[in-house]
Design a protein around this motif. Structure first.
Motif: not given
Length: 244
Positions: A60-69
């Motif tokens: 989770y980064v600043n409101g988004l679920l993103l692939p780790y890489d």
């Protein structure tokens, strides 16, 4: 005598490299009730043995679920530039973060000490969603909150938006045998220099101590306070349980 068990390590007089092993109760009692400076330890350290494969997980980064890489922060985020932020690491048992509310209380203390104005009221849902997304049953949560973007050099801008990153990963592999500890030359930063009650992001003293231990053939490092008292290891706590 008291039934005493030492769970992680201190250090042995006249030995720079510490051979961690089980010791009998009599030796422990001798340390507790004498002037002996260096106790003999038992250790159970949960430390990563080798890098994990994180490609299949999300963050989770600043409101988004993103692939780790693919997850990243802007290059002008103050957490990246100055280590200007705080964090919490939480053990996950059966899919639930252990003592989550207490960790949130400590996170709030850290934020207040660094004067970072961040809303953490939604962190419970964020962490739950991420644990489900990554299907973590036994693992760790790591929450990082930065002061965000903005400011002239070290002076932060007023009213800038905080940054937040949350990781949820499986437990790292742990050594099955006793490990060697190294008494580091690096000392813990005193409260006169930084607020000791805040879990700040920089972690440089622990990084240097762990590198020093590895360079000297050891798995982990013991760090002392400026007055010579034992504080902790570079990535683990030191404590003992007395009378169960």
């Amino acid at each position: 005598g008291n039934d005493v068990m030492l769970f992680t390590a201190c250090f042995i007089k006249c030995k720079k490299v510490l051979d961690v092993r089980f010791w009998v109760l009599g030796q422990v009692v001798e340390f507790l009730f004498s002037n002996t400076q260096y106790p003999a330890p038992i250790t159970h350290l949960h430390i990563q043995e080798k890098p994990m494969q994180e490609n299949n997980y999300f963050a989770y980064v600043n409101g988004l679920l993103l692939p780790y890489d693919k997850a990243s922060l802007p290059i002008n985020d103050r957490g990246l530039k100055f280590g200007d932020g705080v964090y919490e690491t939480i053990r996950v048992e059966n899919g639930s973060p252990y003592s989550f509310n207490k960790h949130m209380e400590r996170l709030s203390v850290s934020l207040n000490l660094l004067k970072i104005h961040a809303d953490i009221s939604n962190l419970g849902k964020i962490c739950k969603d991420l644990l489900l997304k990554n299907n973590i049953k036994q693992g760790t949560l790591r929450i990082m909150i930065t002061r965000g973007i903005g400011g002239i050099g070290y002076l932060p801008a007023k009213g800038n938006q905080f940054g937040i990153v949350v990781e949820a990963l499986p437990l790292p592999k742990t050594p099955e045998k006793p490990i060697d500890l190294y008494l580091s030359k690096w000392r813990k930063i005193p409260s006169e220099c930084l607020p000791a009650a805040a879990k700040t992001m920089h972690g440089l003293s622990s990084t240097l101590a762990r590198m020093e231990a590895e360079e000297n053939g050891c798995f982990e490092a013991v760090l002392l306070a400026l007055d010579g008292h034992i504080c902790e290891c570079s990535s683990s706590n030191i404590f003992w349980v007395k009378d169960n």
